[in-house]
Design an enzyme around this catalytic site. Structure first.
Site, PDB file in Angstrom:
ATOM      1  N   GLU A 264       0.860  -1.190   0.000  1.00  0.00           N
ATOM      2  CA  GLU A 264       0.000   0.000   0.000  1.00  0.00           C
ATOM      3  C   GLU A 264       0.884   1.224   0.000  1.00  0.00           C
ATOM      4  OE1 GLU A 264      -2.431   0.340   3.504  1.00  0.00           O
ATOM      5  OE2 GLU A 264      -3.444  -1.581   3.171  1.00  0.00           O
ATOM      6  N   LYS A 318     -14.596   4.328   7.105  1.00  0.00           N
ATOM      7  CA  LYS A 318     -13.300   4.288   7.794  1.00  0.00           C
ATOM      8  C   LYS A 318     -13.278   5.361   8.880  1.00  0.00           C
ATOM      9  CE  LYS A 318      -9.835   2.396   5.987  1.00  0.00           C
ATOM     10  NZ  LYS A 318      -8.614   2.020   5.272  1.00  0.00           N
ATOM     11  N   GLU A 323      -8.548   9.121   6.688  1.00  0.00           N
ATOM     12  CA  GLU A 323      -8.660   7.726   6.240  1.00  0.00           C
ATOM     13  C   GLU A 323      -9.767   7.536   5.201  1.00  0.00           C
ATOM     14  OE1 GLU A 323      -6.765   5.153   6.915  1.00  0.00           O
ATOM     15  OE2 GLU A 323      -5.482   6.042   8.459  1.00  0.00           O
TER      16      GLU A 323
END
Ligand SMILES: *[C@@H]1O[C@H](CO)[C@@H](O)[C@H](O)[C@H]1NC(C)=O
Length: 340
Positions: A264, A318, A323
């Site tokens: 990621e 999230k 986020e």
């Protein structure tokens, strides 16, 4: 120099750099996008798979084996990275039969027309209470995959930046002492199967938590002179410094040849202005793709890393505004900024 003036300068510099480097994403690049499902307004998986295809994104990372998503991937040609749920990890590690059952439920029914390329045992569970399950979970899953003719699938784990207790300068990179043994076990298994270790790397968080020490240029690949000089290694960007801290940590535990892949990386487009912005997100991701396609890191020049960008959609379930705003696309599938 003040932050705002350095931001302005970096925007000018990167605009010039972007104009000079024609940015294009064509086929067979080692680039993927993570498909997170933490939203209550996301489009149906079949439309999402269509969006990947139209966008020319070839790799997809999933965080759980959802049957509707796996069905939608049939015949798509997308290369899939799939994680079991973390709560299944202990079972998979402790009982080979549980690994067989997981593979028989989540892989075997789809393998004729879904291209599984990676299985990721544990997303960010090292460090943590599940860490010790990772080596056996990898080993058992490899065996279960081999039993159905998929010994060619890469089986690995994905670890976060806080797996390192030292990361500055990059040559000081070291795993936390409480996970050294598990990392030696993981690295041994990965080296034996020629699989990379996946690392999740977020210069954004290092920058946003310490903007007086970390310049925007350094975080956004816009520095034109070295920012960190570490022995013979020159660092123009924080991403390379973070990745090389992992390389140094792997060297320290005796695995200098182990490759890493980026599980990621990304930059939020909103939620913490001025560090988050659509421009910063676009610039970071564009420069990241250009960078990983053409460069290794100072410690591993020329070593191209498979890279998953986070994430496909803004996800409204999230925690917190930052986020929730990592997406390339809004849930209605309109782009947050031109990219693909
Ligand atoms: C692995 O091998 C199977 C069976 O030959 C093949 O269908 C599949 O495409 C291969 N997968 C990868 C990731 O190469």
């Amino acid at each position: 120099m003040g932050l705002m003036s350095s931001l302005c300068r970096f925007i000018l510099v990167t605009t010039i750099l972007l104009a000079a480097h024609q940015f294009s994403i064509s086929s067979s690049l080692p680039i993927g996008v993570c498909y997170g499902l933490n939203g209550n307004d996301l489009p149906p998986p079949s439309e999402v798979v269509g969006l990947y295809k139209r966008s020319g994104i070839e790799f997809i990372r999933l965080y759980e084996p959802r049957p509707d998503v796996l069905e939608a991937l049939r015949g798509s040609g997308l290369a899939v990275a799939l994680c079991p749920l973390n709560e299944d990890l202990a079972n998979i590690a402790q009982r080979p039969g549980a690994a067989d059952a997981w593979v028989n439920t989540n892989i075997a029914p789809y393998m004729s027309d879904v291209l599984f390329r990676w299985i990721i045992l544990g997303n960010e569970v090292i460090p943590g209470p599940l860490a010790n399950y990772v080596p056996a979970a990898i080993a058992n899953t490899r065996n279960s995959l081999a039993a159905i003719g998929l010994a060619n699938v890469t089986v690995t784990t994905a670890i976060p930046g806080n797996a390192l207790e030292a990361s500055y300068p990059p040559s000081a990179g070291a795993f936390s002492s409480d996970i050294t043994d598990v990392m030696i076990a993981v690295a041994g298994i990965l080296a034996g199967s020629d699989a990379p270790l996946m690392i999740n790397v977020y210069p954004y968080f290092a920058y946003a938590s310490n903007p007086s020490q970390v310049s925007a240029d350094y975080a956004l690949f816009a520095a034109t002179t070295p920012v960190v000089i570490d022995g013979s290694f020159l660092y123009y960007d924080l991403f390379d410094a973070m990745v090389d801290a992992f390389h140094a940590a792997l060297e320290r535990i005796g695995y200098p040849g182990l490759r890493v892949a980026i599980g990621e990386s990304g930059w939020p487009s909103a939620g913490n202005d001025p560090y988050t912005s659509i421009d910063n997100a676009m610039i970071y991701n564009r420069n990241l793709v250009n960078h990983v396609l053409t460069n290794g890191t100072p410690r591993r020049p020329g070593e191209i890393m498979e890279t998953f960008l986070f994430a496909m959609f803004n996800e409204n379930l999230k925690q917190g505004a930052v986020e929730q705003n990592f997406g390339f696309f809004y849930p209605n599938m309109n782009p947050v900024y031109p990219f693909w």
